[in-house]
Design an enzyme around this catalytic site. Structure first.
Site, PDB file in Angstrom:
ATOM      1  N   GLY A   1       0.819  -1.223   0.000  1.00 40.53           N
ATOM      2  CA  GLY A   1       0.000   0.000   0.000  1.00 40.53           C
ATOM      3  C   GLY A   1       0.845   1.261   0.000  1.00 40.53           C
ATOM      4  O   GLY A   1       0.582   2.183  -0.790  1.00 40.53           O
TER       5      GLY A   1
ATOM      6  N   THR B   1      -3.620  -9.760  -2.122  1.00 36.99           N
ATOM      7  CA  THR B   1      -3.749 -11.010  -2.877  1.00 36.99           C
ATOM      8  C   THR B   1      -4.826 -11.855  -2.224  1.00 36.99           C
ATOM      9  O   THR B   1      -4.771 -12.110  -1.023  1.00 36.99           O
ATOM     10  CB  THR B   1      -2.412 -11.768  -2.858  1.00 36.99           C
ATOM     11  OG1 THR B   1      -1.401 -10.870  -3.298  1.00 36.99           O
ATOM     12  CG2 THR B   1      -2.463 -12.978  -3.758  1.00 36.99           C
TER      13      THR B   1
ATOM     14  N   ILE C   1      19.600 -20.778  -0.939  1.00 35.30           N
ATOM     15  CA  ILE C   1      19.100 -21.578   0.178  1.00 35.30           C
ATOM     16  C   ILE C   1      17.590 -21.729   0.126  1.00 35.30           C
ATOM     17  O   ILE C   1      17.008 -22.465   0.903  1.00 35.30           O
ATOM     18  CB  ILE C   1      19.417 -20.980   1.570  1.00 35.30           C
ATOM     19  CG1 ILE C   1      19.444 -19.462   1.508  1.00 35.30           C
ATOM     20  CG2 ILE C   1      20.627 -21.605   2.171  1.00 35.30           C
ATOM     21  CD1 ILE C   1      19.465 -18.831   2.870  1.00 35.30           C
ATOM     22  N   GLY C   2      16.952 -20.985  -0.742  1.00 34.92           N
ATOM     23  CA  GLY C   2      15.497 -21.105  -0.852  1.00 34.92           C
ATOM     24  C   GLY C   2      14.866 -19.730  -0.953  1.00 34.92           C
ATOM     25  O   GLY C   2      15.485 -18.726  -0.624  1.00 34.92           O
TER      26      GLY C   2
ATOM     27  N   CYS D   1       5.118 -13.480   0.197  1.00 39.40           N
ATOM     28  CA  CYS D   1       4.137 -13.871  -0.821  1.00 39.40           C
ATOM     29  C   CYS D   1       4.244 -15.302  -1.332  1.00 39.40           C
ATOM     30  O   CYS D   1       3.223 -15.987  -1.446  1.00 39.40           O
ATOM     31  CB  CYS D   1       4.228 -12.926  -2.007  1.00 39.40           C
ATOM     32  SG  CYS D   1       3.662 -11.283  -1.598  1.00 39.40           S
TER      33      CYS D   1
HETATM   34  C1  UDX Z   1       0.359  -6.945   0.878  1.00 37.95           C
HETATM   35  C2  UDX Z   1      -1.002  -7.540   0.520  1.00 37.95           C
HETATM   36  O1  UDX Z   1      -1.997  -6.884   1.130  1.00 37.95           O
HETATM   37  C3  UDX Z   1      -0.987  -9.014   0.670  1.00 37.95           C
HETATM   38  O2  UDX Z   1      -2.230  -9.580   0.404  1.00 37.95           O
HETATM   39  C4  UDX Z   1      -0.019  -9.472  -0.349  1.00 37.95           C
HETATM   40  O3  UDX Z   1      -0.017 -10.851  -0.453  1.00 37.95           O
HETATM   41  C5  UDX Z   1       1.340  -8.944   0.027  1.00 37.95           C
HETATM   42  O4  UDX Z   1       1.320  -7.570   0.064  1.00 37.95           O
HETATM   43  P1  UDX Z   1       1.831  -6.099   2.780  1.00 37.95           P
HETATM   44  O5  UDX Z   1       1.664  -4.717   2.278  1.00 37.95           O
HETATM   45  O6  UDX Z   1       3.150  -6.758   2.577  1.00 37.95           O
HETATM   46  O7  UDX Z   1       0.695  -7.030   2.168  1.00 37.95           O
HETATM   47  O8  UDX Z   1       1.368  -6.259   4.263  1.00 37.95           O
HETATM   48  P2  UDX Z   1       1.719  -5.404   5.530  1.00 37.95           P
HETATM   49  O9  UDX Z   1       3.035  -4.732   5.357  1.00 37.95           O
HETATM   50  O10 UDX Z   1       1.474  -6.298   6.686  1.00 37.95           O
HETATM   51  O11 UDX Z   1       0.629  -4.240   5.496  1.00 37.95           O
HETATM   52  C6  UDX Z   1      -0.706  -4.373   5.777  1.00 37.95           C
HETATM   53  C7  UDX Z   1      -1.158  -3.162   6.608  1.00 37.95           C
HETATM   54  O12 UDX Z   1      -2.568  -3.215   6.751  1.00 37.95           O
HETATM   55  C8  UDX Z   1      -0.577  -3.104   8.016  1.00 37.95           C
HETATM   56  O13 UDX Z   1       0.122  -1.908   8.187  1.00 37.95           O
HETATM   57  C9  UDX Z   1      -1.805  -3.192   8.929  1.00 37.95           C
HETATM   58  O14 UDX Z   1      -1.696  -2.419  10.099  1.00 37.95           O
HETATM   59  C10 UDX Z   1      -2.905  -2.693   8.016  1.00 37.95           C
HETATM   60  N1  UDX Z   1      -4.247  -3.133   8.399  1.00 37.95           N
HETATM   61  C11 UDX Z   1      -4.514  -4.445   8.603  1.00 37.95           C
HETATM   62  C12 UDX Z   1      -5.270  -2.206   8.537  1.00 37.95           C
HETATM   63  O15 UDX Z   1      -5.046  -1.012   8.376  1.00 37.95           O
HETATM   64  N2  UDX Z   1      -6.529  -2.636   8.857  1.00 37.95           N
HETATM   65  C13 UDX Z   1      -6.805  -3.934   9.083  1.00 37.95           C
HETATM   66  O16 UDX Z   1      -7.947  -4.289   9.379  1.00 37.95           O
HETATM   67  C14 UDX Z   1      -5.755  -4.875   8.949  1.00 37.95           C
HETATM   68  C1  UDX Z   2       7.578 -11.540  -5.301  1.00 37.74           C
HETATM   69  C2  UDX Z   2       7.272 -11.328  -6.787  1.00 37.74           C
HETATM   70  O1  UDX Z   2       8.492 -11.247  -7.529  1.00 37.74           O
HETATM   71  C3  UDX Z   2       6.435 -10.078  -6.989  1.00 37.74           C
HETATM   72  O2  UDX Z   2       6.076  -9.940  -8.351  1.00 37.74           O
HETATM   73  C4  UDX Z   2       5.184 -10.175  -6.130  1.00 37.74           C
HETATM   74  O3  UDX Z   2       4.418  -8.992  -6.232  1.00 37.74           O
HETATM   75  C5  UDX Z   2       5.540 -10.430  -4.684  1.00 37.74           C
HETATM   76  O4  UDX Z   2       6.370 -11.581  -4.563  1.00 37.74           O
HETATM   77  P1  UDX Z   2       9.328 -10.538  -3.560  1.00 37.74           P
HETATM   78  O5  UDX Z   2       8.833 -11.591  -2.635  1.00 37.74           O
HETATM   79  O6  UDX Z   2       9.421  -9.134  -3.062  1.00 37.74           O
HETATM   80  O7  UDX Z   2       8.405 -10.471  -4.869  1.00 37.74           O
HETATM   81  O8  UDX Z   2      10.790 -10.946  -4.054  1.00 37.74           O
HETATM   82  P2  UDX Z   2      11.420 -11.779  -5.262  1.00 37.74           P
HETATM   83  O9  UDX Z   2      12.447 -10.936  -5.886  1.00 37.74           O
HETATM   84  O10 UDX Z   2      10.412 -12.386  -6.128  1.00 37.74           O
HETATM   85  O11 UDX Z   2      12.207 -12.942  -4.481  1.00 37.74           O
HETATM   86  C6  UDX Z   2      11.531 -13.936  -3.728  1.00 37.74           C
HETATM   87  C7  UDX Z   2      12.528 -14.909  -3.124  1.00 37.74           C
HETATM   88  O12 UDX Z   2      13.107 -15.752  -4.123  1.00 37.74           O
HETATM   89  C8  UDX Z   2      13.702 -14.250  -2.414  1.00 37.74           C
HETATM   90  O13 UDX Z   2      13.956 -14.930  -1.213  1.00 37.74           O
HETATM   91  C9  UDX Z   2      14.832 -14.404  -3.392  1.00 37.74           C
HETATM   92  O14 UDX Z   2      16.085 -14.398  -2.771  1.00 37.74           O
HETATM   93  C10 UDX Z   2      14.512 -15.747  -4.007  1.00 37.74           C
HETATM   94  N1  UDX Z   2      15.101 -15.943  -5.353  1.00 37.74           N
HETATM   95  C11 UDX Z   2      14.704 -15.159  -6.386  1.00 37.74           C
HETATM   96  C12 UDX Z   2      16.037 -16.958  -5.564  1.00 37.74           C
HETATM   97  O15 UDX Z   2      16.403 -17.687  -4.643  1.00 37.74           O
HETATM   98  N2  UDX Z   2      16.551 -17.133  -6.825  1.00 37.74           N
HETATM   99  C13 UDX Z   2      16.171 -16.361  -7.881  1.00 37.74           C
HETATM  100  O16 UDX Z   2      16.679 -16.585  -8.993  1.00 37.74           O
HETATM  101  C14 UDX Z   2      15.226 -15.335  -7.657  1.00 37.74           C
END
Ligand code: UDX
Ligand code: UDX
Length: 456
Positions: free
Chosen positions: A13, A128, A266-267, A272
Site C-alpha cells: 500500500g 492477494t 538456500i530457498g 508472498c
Molecule cells: C500486501 C497484501 O496486502 C498481501 O495480500 C499481499 O499478499 C502482500 O502484500 P503487505 O503490504 O506486505 O501485504 O502487508 P503489511 O506490510 O502487513 O501491510 C498491511 C497493513 O494493513 C498493516 O500496516 C496493517 O496495520 C494494516 N491493516 C490491517 C489495517 O489497516 N486494517 C486492518 O484491518 C488490517
Molecule cells: C515476489 C514477486 O516477484 C512479486 O512480483 C510479487 O508482487 C511479490 O512476490 P518478492 O517476494 O518481493 O516479490 O521478491 P522476489 O524478488 O520475487 O524474491 C523472492 C525470493 O526468491 C527471495 O527470497 C529471493 O532471494 C529468491 N530468489 C529469487 C532466488 O532464490 N533465486 C532467484 O533466482 C530469484
C-alpha cells in the site's frame, strides 16, 4: 479532483500509493492504517519500510496530494476509489489452517466500507486474495438495503521488494480485472486512466475479475517454481560435479526459458511466495483437483528441503557437531535491499542451527530490528551484531544467507584471520569468489557447486 483512499500502509500500500500520488498530482491520495506507529513513521523521513528510492517519491508528494492518517472512516467516506491493501496471511486456525488465506481483515474492511459510505465507490482489491473473493465481498458490501453502489475491481500488485520503485515506475504490466457489465467497464476505465498517466496503455491489461485474481497467484507460483526447479538441480549438481551456475546459464540462454529467476539459493522467502502457492493448493483442493494441488505443493516442499539441506551440509562438514560453536549468519532479510524478514530462509536455518546447540550471531545491514522479533524462543542461543567483522570474530563458520552486495566487498582475509580454524564458509547465495576464498584457506561450500576442502 479524484480522491483515493488506501486501507493498509504496508509494503504494498505505501509504495504503490506514493507512486500514484507522485505521478498524478491532481489525484488526492489518503493512505490509512489502524497501526498508529506505522502512520506516524510515514509522516517522517524514517519510513517504516526500507526500500531504495522510496523516500524521494514520498517526499515529492507528501503534504501536496499524499496524506497518511489513522482515520480510516474519514478516508473511506471521502474517497471515490478505495484500495484495500491489508494483509491476508495464511490461516493458522480452523478449516484450511496452514493453507487457506485468512480473510478476516479484508472482510472487516468491507464491512467498514459499507457502514461508513454515503456515496458510490470503486473498491479495488490490492491484497492477494483467493479467486472469487470479490464475489463474496460484493455480497458483504451490498447486504441489506444500502442505496450506495460499490463496484469491485481486482488490481493485483506485482512489485518486488528492493526494486519496488522501479517496478512501479516501469512495470511489465498493470492488471485490472472487473465485471463485464456497464458499471464494471466504467470502473475499469477510471482505474486505467490513473495508471495511463505514466504507463503505456498497451501495458495495462484488463480481464474479468476471476482471471485477474487468479493471475496474481499464478505469477507468484510460476516464479517460485523456477527457484525450486533450479534448487532441485543444485542438489543433483553437487552429487555429479556439475556446476549449477553453468547449468542455469546454459538453459537460460534458450529464449523460451529466459535467464531470470534461475539463481540457486538456500530457498525463496518473502511474504508472498509460500502463502500464495499454499493458497493456490487450497483452491485446487476446494475444487476437487487433487493432482494440480499436489503439483504446486511440491514447490514448497522443495523449498523446505533446500533450507534443511543447507544446515545438514553445515553439520556434516563441521565434523557432525556444531554444539557451542560460534556461527556468524551474514544476512537475515529474505533477499537483498529490504529489511523484510517475513518467511526468510534465515529463520529456518537459525532454528535448525539452534536445535544443534550452535551459538549464532546474526548480522544484517537493514533487518536487525525485524530479525530480533522473529525468533524470541531462541534468545539464549542468538546474538546480534551489526558489524559483520565483529560477528565473524572467533567464529567456526560464516554462513551468507542474504545476497547483500556489501558481502561481496568484505575483507575476507581479515575475517579469516579472526576465525577459528579450520574456518568454514557456507555461501547460501552463490555470490562470493569461491576460488579466492579457498586460496585464503577457507573450507568453502556453495550451493550446487560442491565443497572445496583442504582437509583430507
Ligand atoms: C500486501 C497484501 O496486502 C498481501 O495480500 C499481499 O499478499 C502482500 O502484500 P503487505 O503490504 O506486505 O501485504 O502487508 P503489511 O506490510 O502487513 O501491510 C498491511 C497493513 O494493513 C498493516 O500496516 C496493517 O496495520 C494494516 N491493516 C490491517 C489495517 O489497516 N486494517 C486492518 O484491518 C488490517
Ligand atoms: C515476489 C514477486 O516477484 C512479486 O512480483 C510479487 O508482487 C511479490 O512476490 P518478492 O517476494 O518481493 O516479490 O521478491 P522476489 O524478488 O520475487 O524474491 C523472492 C525470493 O526468491 C527471495 O527470497 C529471493 O532471494 C529468491 N530468489 C529469487 C532466488 O532464490 N533465486 C532467484 O533466482 C530469484
Amino acid at each position: 479532483m479524484t480522491k483515493i483512499c488506501c486501507i493498509g500502509a504496508g509494503y504494498v500500500g505505501g509504495p504503490t500509493m506514493a507512486m500514484i500520488a507522485k505521478q498524478c498530482p491532481d489525484v488526492q491520495v489518503n493512505v490509512v492504517d489502524i497501526n498508529e506507529n506505522r502512520i506516524a513513521a510515514w509522516q517522517t523521513d524514517e519510513l517504516p519500510i526500507y526500500e531504495p528510492g522510496l523516500l524521494e517519491v514520498v517526499q515529492e508528494a507528501r503534504g501536496r496530494n499524499l496524506f497518511f492518517s489513522t482515520d480510516v472512516d474519514q478516508g473511506i467516506r471521502d474517497a471515490d476509489i478505495v484500495f484495500v491493501s491489508v494483509n491476508t496471511p495464511t490461516k493458522t486456525f480452523g478449516e484450511g489452517a496452514g493453507c487457506a488465506s485468512d480473510l478476516q481483515y479484508w472482510e472487516l474492511c468491507a464491512r467498514r466500507i459499507k457502514e461508513v459510505s454515503t456515496s458510490d465507490k470503486i473498491i479495488v482489491e490490492k491484497s492477494t486474495l483467493p479467486v472469487r473473493t470479490a464475489e463474496a465481498m460484493e455480497r458483504v458490501l451490498h447486504a441489506g438495503d444500502n442505496p450506495v453502489h460499490f463496484e469491485v475491481l481486482s488490481n493485483p500488485e506485482f512489485l518486488a521488494e528492493g526494486t519496488a520503485i522501479d517496478d512501479l515506475h516501469n512495470p511489465d504490466r498493470v492488471l485490472i480485472g472487473g465485471h463485464e457489465t456497464e458499471t464494471g467497464r466504467k470502473a475499469i476505465q477510471t482505474l486505467v486512466e490513473i495508471y495511463a498517466t505514466w504507463i503505456p496503455r498497451e501495458r495495462i491489461l484488463t480481464t474479468n475479475l476471476w482471471s485477474s485474481e487468479l493471475s496474481k497467484l499464478t505469477a507468484n507460483a510460476f516464479l517460485a517454481q523456477r527457484v525450486s526447479s533450479i534448487n532441485a538441480i543444485s542438489a543433483l549438481c553437487e552429487a555429479t560435479e556439475a556446476d549449477v551456475a553453468e547449468v542455469a546459464h546454459a538453459i537460460g540462454t534458450d529464449s523460451r526459458i529466459g535467464p531470470k529467476f534461475l539463481k540457486a539459493s538456500i530457498g525463496f522467502g518473502g511474504s508472498c511466495f509460500k502463502k500464495d502457492i499454499l493458497n493456490l493448493v487450497y483452491l485446487c483442493e476446494t475444487y476437487g483437483l487433487k493432482e494440480p494441488a499436489e503439483y504446486w505443493r511440491q514447490v514448497v516442499v522443495m523449498n523446505e528441503y533446500q533450507e534443511k539441506r543447507f544446515v545438514t551440509t553445515m553439520l556434516h562438514s563441521m565434523f557432525n557437531t556444531i554444539a557451542n560453536k560460534r556461527i556468524a549468519v551474514l544476512g537475515f532479510a529474505f533477499k537483498a535491499d529490504t529489511g523484510d524478514t517475513r518467511e526468510s530462509p534465515a529463520i529456518k536455518v537459525c532454528r535448525e542451527l539452534a536445535a544443534e546447540h550452535a551459538t549464532i550471531v546474526v548480522s544484517d545491514p537493514e533487518a536487525m530490528e525485524n530479525a530480533k522479533l522473529e525468533m524470541p524462543e531462541l534468545a539464549d542461543r542468538i546474538g546480534f551484531e551489526e558489524d559483520p567483522y565483529k560477528a565473524a570474530e572467533g567464529a567456526h563458520a560464516v554462513a551468507v544467507l542474504t545476497d547483500w552486495k556489501l558481502y561481496k566487498e568484505l575483507d575476507f582475509r581479515r575475517i579469516y584471520d579472526g576465525m577459528q580454524k579450520p574456518a568454514f564458509l557456507f555461501d547460501g547465495r552463490n555470490m562470493l569468489d569461491h576460488d579466492a576464498l579457498f586460496e585464503m584457506g577457507f573450507e568453502v561450500y556453495s550451493i550446487g557447486k560442491g565443497y572445496k576442502t583442504h582437509l583430507k
